[in-house]
Structures are given as structure tokens and as C-alpha cells.
Scaffold this motif. Structure first.
Motif, PDB file in Angstrom:
ATOM      1  N   TRP A 258      25.897  56.396  29.810  1.00 18.37           N
ATOM      2  CA  TRP A 258      25.503  56.959  31.099  1.00 18.37           C
ATOM      3  C   TRP A 258      26.268  56.253  32.219  1.00 18.37           C
ATOM      4  O   TRP A 258      26.394  55.039  32.223  1.00 18.37           O
ATOM      5  N   ASN A 259      26.770  57.025  33.159  1.00 17.65           N
ATOM      6  CA  ASN A 259      27.456  56.466  34.322  1.00 17.65           C
ATOM      7  C   ASN A 259      26.605  56.784  35.541  1.00 17.65           C
ATOM      8  O   ASN A 259      26.517  57.929  35.985  1.00 17.65           O
ATOM      9  N   ASP A 260      25.966  55.722  36.061  1.00 17.30           N
ATOM     10  CA  ASP A 260      25.015  55.891  37.161  1.00 17.30           C
ATOM     11  C   ASP A 260      25.693  56.456  38.404  1.00 17.30           C
ATOM     12  O   ASP A 260      25.136  57.265  39.131  1.00 17.30           O
ATOM     13  N   GLU A 261      26.923  55.976  38.619  1.00 24.80           N
ATOM     14  CA  GLU A 261      27.659  56.376  39.812  1.00 24.80           C
ATOM     15  C   GLU A 261      27.952  57.886  39.812  1.00 24.80           C
ATOM     16  O   GLU A 261      27.732  58.570  40.806  1.00 24.80           O
ATOM     17  N   ARG A 262      28.418  58.367  38.649  1.00 26.35           N
ATOM     18  CA  ARG A 262      28.767  59.785  38.562  1.00 26.35           C
ATOM     19  C   ARG A 262      27.536  60.660  38.350  1.00 26.35           C
ATOM     20  O   ARG A 262      27.576  61.871  38.581  1.00 26.35           O
TER      21      ARG A 262
END
Lengths: 323, 122, 296
Positions: A258-262
Motif C-alpha cells: 500500500w502506498n499511503d501517498e498515492r
């Protein structure tokens, strides 16, 4: 009064009308004027989609006679039957554009037209039936739901019907996998093995990355396609990760996180060379899939001819009775 | 099951099929079967609605195929089939100043599709 | 891009899109007790007979999948296979229920050996070409329709309900097969020859269909089953009609010989089968036998 309109002006006016119809989100219908490229692109897309449904009967169809419970057998038989039906809806849509099903079939078995590369992978275990339902049909749904809004009316309407039926396909696959993962150790291993084999090919179903997909932009402008390959692939990954967790299987990608930023999952790069190889005919089952379709078509020729001959005789007899 | 071929495939339809129309209207015996249009009455009180087409050697088989294909899930209480060849269609939008080229064959192009009420996005 | 692709799939009337929902249970509200004066073991055997006929015939039709002469026929053949599979499931479940063994449809389908199968041998024959498959389907459907039509009046409420549902289905199967026999018989010289050969190939297995087993006779006397010997006249009348329309002669009976394997005696009903059934079972039972204890 005579109004002189040159052919070029006329064409330009047709084009403007066509463009306005598309811009207003209205559907193009069969007898509307349409640019030659639009027609050709649609025929290609719809017929390849139809071929995929028909070839797609084979990997799972192999398991109908070997399904391990009568309930699974009935479900699988109904599902593969649906695929034949989907192929027919789509050939029917292609025929509204002036294509001929026989010619399309010839192009399929001659290798002049393609079908989805996903169906060139083998189905060695019954877990493949479940994983095809979950991942392959899941990816197909991601691809196809936007096509229910395709600018070409008959295609959009065929897709609505198909998507409704596909939802059953995906659910039956996931349900089979849930049952199997709650079963024996051997069954859990079968499921993981099938997920390992199908995950990357499923991601490839969305096609090459956007920067390597030359025809995509025009198809999107014409609203034949509604989303880019990479957008749909991302959507599929985001949707599938929690489903995999619920199932207790591992998706075979060390870069998946998981990429929190995206606000999306990052994931690894599919082997695009493999996709190219499989598309160009060098997949594990390409030759077999075409051979089966060709044999059915050729072995059935005398049956189709007989039916046509009987219909002609009947018509002749009816004329004779009237005269 | 299937996938969106627009993206997966690199090669397209060869040959020029645009506007090419064949099959079904002639008297000759062909191995390929003529095209039929299918209309289904979803339930009592509704009109028959065009649902698509299929191929069949004769009227009786067309009806059978239509039952198999378009009412697999118990949709429909009545089916009509008609040879596509016998359909005469108006131009797509009578009120519009633009008319379709007249060169194409009307019978291939049923134009009176209706969208069922429960269809999303249409 | 924020819209969930599944949202477009939900909505009113969704049930019909999911297989197995939106259809009525043919046994809803039906009393499943064994009728008075009927031997549960006989009833179970009879259910196996009719259930195995449907199961094995369905299997043969399933083998046409992806091989049919036209796509429309794929859909039609799958419909017929599904109908018969549905009949088999109800009948096998009834068998396991009436003999007190508690075996479910799957243990009966997948864990019995060939000698325990009670189907007529007509059902187990290999498909051959499309003409032969249609000849077999015609014979099977005409016979089964005559049988189910009478069975709808059975004293056993389950058999009666299964038969009533089956009559509608098998009527369609019969008409489908009859249509093809006529088309192929009348079509081209080649198809006519294929059709003639197909009929001759299945004909030796016809006599067996009308030869009663003692269980059938006992249950028929009790008003539960149908004596198959009563069906022959109707069968002949329908076959003559179809063959007449097809311009085909009825194959000659071979007295005393009955074809390849003594067709005059009801051997399939006694569990005596050809090697063709071994082939069917080897394919059908492969996974459950390889993975005992697995759940599907």
C-alpha cells in the motif's frame, strides 16, 4: 433551388455531427454515419472480444466432465454456456457494423485475428476454475463495466448483459476458492499454486502500459474505450488485494504494498516480453486452442450445410405447394 | 469471461470489411445460416423488445436458438424472430438533417433497440 | 475512476443473474417420506436407474462442449445437459434418502463403481459424430418423455414432482433431437448417410429400454414406477413420425442378437455395462477419488 454541396463538405458535416453525438454522451447506432476508422476499430475490438469468449470456453470447459461435485459441474456448465452466449451477443454486435461472423471465424482460425492472451495458459487443476473466476473474470469485469458506456450502442448493450452475467462468474469462482481454502491442506496448496500461475497473466489482461499502447488514445477520444490500461490495472490491483487477504492467499509480487501517498497499491512490473510472446502465438496453449476451435468449425461444416440444404428444400416445397 | 481486446491486441482486422454485407438474403444454399433478429417480451404487459440477433437455418430453429440464447435466465414470456432481411428501417434520426448513406443494406442494421428501464448508464 | 465497477452490477432483479437463485425448487413443499407399502430399497434403486440415465447422458452431452457444429448448438446442448444434470441430482438425492444410507448426490455419483450404476447402456455409448449423437438423443428423449409423462402420476410425491418438471424439459430435448434428425436426414446426401449410420449404430440398444427390471415391475404394481414395456407403442409412433419426416427408414431389428452386447436383456439396469461406462466414470470421478476428504 439547387444547393451544391461538395463531397468533402458533406463528409465534414457528417463528421461534425458524429463528434457532437459522441461529445453529448449519446450513442452511435448502426446506421449512423461513422468514420471508417471508428467502424474498423470497433469491428476489431468487438470481434476479438467475441473470439475471446469462445476460446475462453476451452480452459474451463475441460473441467466440466471432471468437476468434483454435481453442484460445481452444473455451475461450470452454466458458466461455459454463458461464454458461448457472450460470444454470440458480441458477434451479433459486430454484424451490425457489416462484419460477417463466418469471416470473423475464418480470421480467428487462420490466426489473422487474435483473442485474449490469458486463454493461452493451461488449467492443470480444478483450483484453476476458481482462480479464473476470481482473477480473470474479475479483471474482465474491470475492463468491461466501463464498456457498458461505450459510444457504440449495440456494443454497450451487449456489454450490459454480459457484465450482469459475469458477476455470477466471479462470485462462483471466489466461492469455490473459499470452500477449497477451508478444505484439506492439499486443496489450499492447489489454490495457492493456481494464484501463483494466474496473477501476472491477469495483470497483463489490461494490455501493455499506456505509453506503449498506440491505439488507446484514439479509442478513448471516440469513447470506445473509457479508461486507460494502467488506470484499469491499478483499479484491479486495489480491488483484489483485500480479496486475497480474506481468502488467505499470497499474491506472488514482492513489490506489492500500500502506498499511503498515492492512495493506491504499488506493484511490480509484469513481464511484458511474455505478453508479447503469448500474443504472437508462443504461449503454452495457443496452438491447442486454435486447433480445437478449427476442428469444431471444420467438423461441423457438413452439419451446417445439411441444415441449410434442408431449409432450402423446405422453402422450395412451400413454394411448390403454393403454386 | 473475456477481456478488453482493445488493449491486449496489437493486430487488427485485415481486409476491408467496412460496409461489406453478405450472407442470408440470397436463395442459394450456403453452409452459413442467415441472420435473424430476436424480440423478447420480458413479462406480460410489456412490448416485445429487440434483444439481438442470431443465425439459424430456418424460422423454427431460429426460435429455438432464441429461446436458448436470450432467455437462459427465464427472461421473457414470448419470443419473436424475423429474418433480418425482412426488416425495413427508417434512417436513424428522422428529425436530424443528416441522413445515413443509402448504400448500405438496411436489414443488417436494426435501429429500434429499446433500453430496458433497469439498465444503468444508458 | 472512483466508481466501483461492481456498483453497476447491483440493483433490482439481481437474483436472476446469479446461477442457482431466482429459480423455484421443484421439491418445495413436497412430502419426502417414503409412501406406505413401498420398499425404501426398491425406491432407491429405481431412483438410481432414472438418475443414472440422466447423469451419464448428461456427461456425454457435456463432452460436446467446445466441439459443437455451431455456436448456437453449444448453447442448446449445454441446456440439455444442464436439464438432465438437474434431474440426476434430484433423483440421486432421493435415492440416498430412501434407502436410509444417507449417501448424498455426490457420494452416489463419484464413489460408486460401474457395476453399481443402473443406467441403460444407451446412455453410456460414446458420442460418435453429430448424427449419431442426435440419433441417440432422439431415442433417449422419446423414451424418457413417455416414461416421465406417466411417472408424473406416481404415488411417490418426489418422483411425481421430478417427473412433472422433467416432462417440460425432455419435451424440448426430444424436439431438438427430432429437428436435427429431420434436417440431417433430409439435408445433403452426405448428412443423410451419416444419419442413417447413426441410427443403425444406436438401434441395437433400443430393446433394452423397454425390458423391465423386477424392481420396476414391483414399483409399477405399487403405483410408484412405470413399467417400461408399456412405453414401446408410443415410442414407435413418435419415431415413425420423425423418421418419416426425415425420409429415413427405421433400422431393422436384429432378433435374438440385439446388437453388440445382447441388447434384448435389461443388462444396464442390472449393473452390467460396456467399457464405455468405465471411460465415463474414469473421467467423471477422477478428482473426488484422487482427493478423498476434500470439500468442493
Amino acid at each position: 433551388m439547387v444547393v451544391a454541396v461538395t463531397a468533402a463538405e458533406e463528409t465534414r458535416e457528417f463528421e461534425e455531427h458524429f463528434d457532437r453525438t459522441i461529445a453529448r454522451e449519446q450513442r452511435i447506432e448502426p446506421r449512423d454515419w461513422m468514420p471508417g476508422g471508428y467502424r474498423k476499430t470497433l469491428i476489431r475490438q468487438i470481434s476479438q472480444h467475441a473470439h475471446s469468449e469462445i476460446i475462453g470456453m476451452q480452459p474451463e470447459g475441460e473441467w466440466i466432465t471432471r468437476a468434483p461435485s454435481l453442484r460445481r459441474k452444473a455451475i461450470l456448465l452454466a458458466k461455459v454456456q454463458d461464454e458461448a452466449g457472450h460470444g454470440l451477443y458480441l458477434y451479433s454486435a459486430a454484424e451490425t457494423l457489416g462484419a460477417d461472423r463466418d469471416e470473423l471465424t475464418d480470421m480467428l482460425i487462420d490466426g489473422r485475428q487474435k483473442y485474449s492472451s490469458i486463454f493461452n495458459y493451461p488449467t492443470p487443476t480444478f483450483a484453476d476454475v476458481g482462480v479464473i473466476g476470481w482473477l480473470v473474470d474479475g479483471a474482465a469485469i474491470c475492463n468491461q463495466v466501463p464498456l457498458c458506456r461505450s459510444s457504440y450502442g449495440p456494443y454497450a448493450r451487449a456489454m450490459i448483459r454480459i457484465c450482469k452475467e459475469e458477476s455470477f462468474h466471479q462470485r462462483q469462482g471466489y466461492e469455490l476458492l473459499m470452500t477449497m481454502t477451508r478444505g484439506t491442506t492439499a486443496q489450499r496448496a492447489m489454490v495457492q499454486d493456481a494464484v501463483d500461475r494466474w496473477w501476472w497473466p491477469s495483470l497483463m489482461m489490461f494490455g501493455p502500459p499506456d505509453d506503449a499502447s498506440p491505439n488507446s488514445a484514439r479509442s478513448m477520444a471516440w469513447k470506445i474505450k473509457r479508461h486507460s490500461n494502467d488506470e484499469l490495472r491499478q483499479r484491479f490491483v486495489d480491488m483484489t488485494v483485500p480479496q486475497a487477504e480474506a481468502l488467505g492467499v499470497r499474491l506472488p509480487d514482492p513489490d506489492l504494498r500500500w502506498n499511503d501517498e498515492r492512495g493506491h497499491h504499488d506493484f511490480g512490473r509484469p513481464d511484458w516480453d511474455e505478453l508479447k510472446r503469448v500474443i504472437s502465438g508462443d504461449g503454452p496453449c495457443n496452438a491447442e486452442r486454435i486447433a480445437v476451435r478449427r476442428a469444431a468449425h471444420e467438423d461441423g461444416a457438413w452439419v451446417r450445410e445439411a441444415a441449410a440444404a434442408h431449409a432450402a428444400k423446405q422453402a422450395e416445397r412451400a413454394r411448390g405447394a403454393v403454386a | 469471461m473475456s477481456s478488453d481486446m482493445s488493449s491486449d491486441m496489437s493486430s487488427g482486422v485485415n481486409g476491408d470489411m467496412n460496409g461489406r454485407v453478405s450472407g442470408g438474403e440470397g436463395d442459394g444454399v450456403r453452409a452459413s445460416w442467415p441472420l435473424y433478429e430476436v424480440f423478447v417480451r420480458g413479462k406480460r404487459g410489456l412490448n416485445h423488445v429487440h434483444v439481438g440477433s442470431l443465425r439459424a437455418a430456418d424460422d423454427e430453429t431460429a426460435l429455438r436458438h432464441a429461446r436458448d440464447l436470450y432467455t437462459r435466465r427465464n427472461e421473457g414470456v414470448s419470443i419473436w424472430v424475423v429474418r433480418s432481411y425482412h426488416i425495413t428501417a427508417s434512417s436513424p434520426d428522422e428529425k436530424d438533417p443528416f441522413f445515413a448513406p443509402s448504400g448500405d443494406k438496411v436489414y443488417r442494421h436494426p435501429t429500434f433497440y429499446e433500453i430496458p428501464d433497469d439498465v444503468p448508464h444508458m | 475512476m472512483s466508481d466501483n465497477p461492481y456498483e453497476a452490477l447491483s440493483g433490482e432483479g439481481d437474483a436472476r443473474w446469479a446461477f442457482g437463485t431466482g429459480f423455484t425448487d421443484p421439491l418445495a413443499g413436497v412430502d419426502t417420506g417414503v409412501p406406505d407399502g413401498v420398499d425404501g430399497s426398491d425406491l432407491a434403486t429405481y431412483c438410481l436407474m432414472l438418475g443414472d440415465d440422466a447423469l451419464i447422458m448428461s456427461h456425454r452431452l457435456q463432452q460436446w462442449c467446445t466441439r459443437a457444429p455451431e455456436l448456437e448448438e453449444e448453447v442448446a446442448l449445454a441446456n440439455i445437459a444442464l436439464d438432465l444434470l438437474g434431474q440426476a441430482r434430484l433423483l440421486l438425492a432421493r435415492a440416498g434418502q430412501s434407502d436410509g444410507s444417507g449417501r448424498d448426490e455426490d457420494s452416489l455419483a463419484f464413489l460408486r463403481d460401474a457395476p453399481e450404476f443402473r443406467n441403460v447402456r444407451l446412455a453410456e455409448e460414446a458420442n460418435g459424430d453429430f448424427a449419431r449423437s442426435m440419433a441417440r438423443l432422439l431415442v433417449f428423449a422419446v423414451w424418457r418423455l413417455a416414461l416421465l409423462d406417466r411417472l408424473a402420476g406416481s404415488r411417490d410425491p418426489v418422483l411425481s414432482a421430478v417427473a412433472a418438471k422433467g416432462v417440460k424439459e425432455v419435451t424440448y430435448h426430444r424436439d431438438y433431437a427430432a429437428g436435427w434428425v429431420v434436417r440431417l436426414g433430409d439435408g445433403t446426401p452426405y448428412s443423410r448417410e451419416r444419419m442413417r449410420e447413426g441410427l443403425e449404430a444406436v438401434w441395437p440398444l433400443v430393446t433394452e429400454l423397454f425390458t423391465p427390471h423386477e424392481v420396476e415391475l414391483r414399483l409399477a404394481a405399487a403405483g410408484v414406477a412405470v413399467d417400461p414395456s408399456e412405453l414401446r407403442a408410443e415410442f414407435d409412433a413418435v419415431l415413425d413420425q420423425v423418421l418419416g419426416a426425415a425420409g429415413l427408414a427405421r433400422p431393422r431389428a436384429v432378433p435374438g442378437l440385439g446388437g453388440r452386447a445382447g441388447g434384448g436383456n435389461a443388462r444396464g439396469r442390472h449393473g452390467e455395462h460396456t467399457a464405455e461406462l468405465d471411460d465415463v466414470l474414469a473421467e467423471m470421478q477422477t478428482v473426488p477419488r484422487a482427493l478423498p476428504g476434500a470439500t468442493w
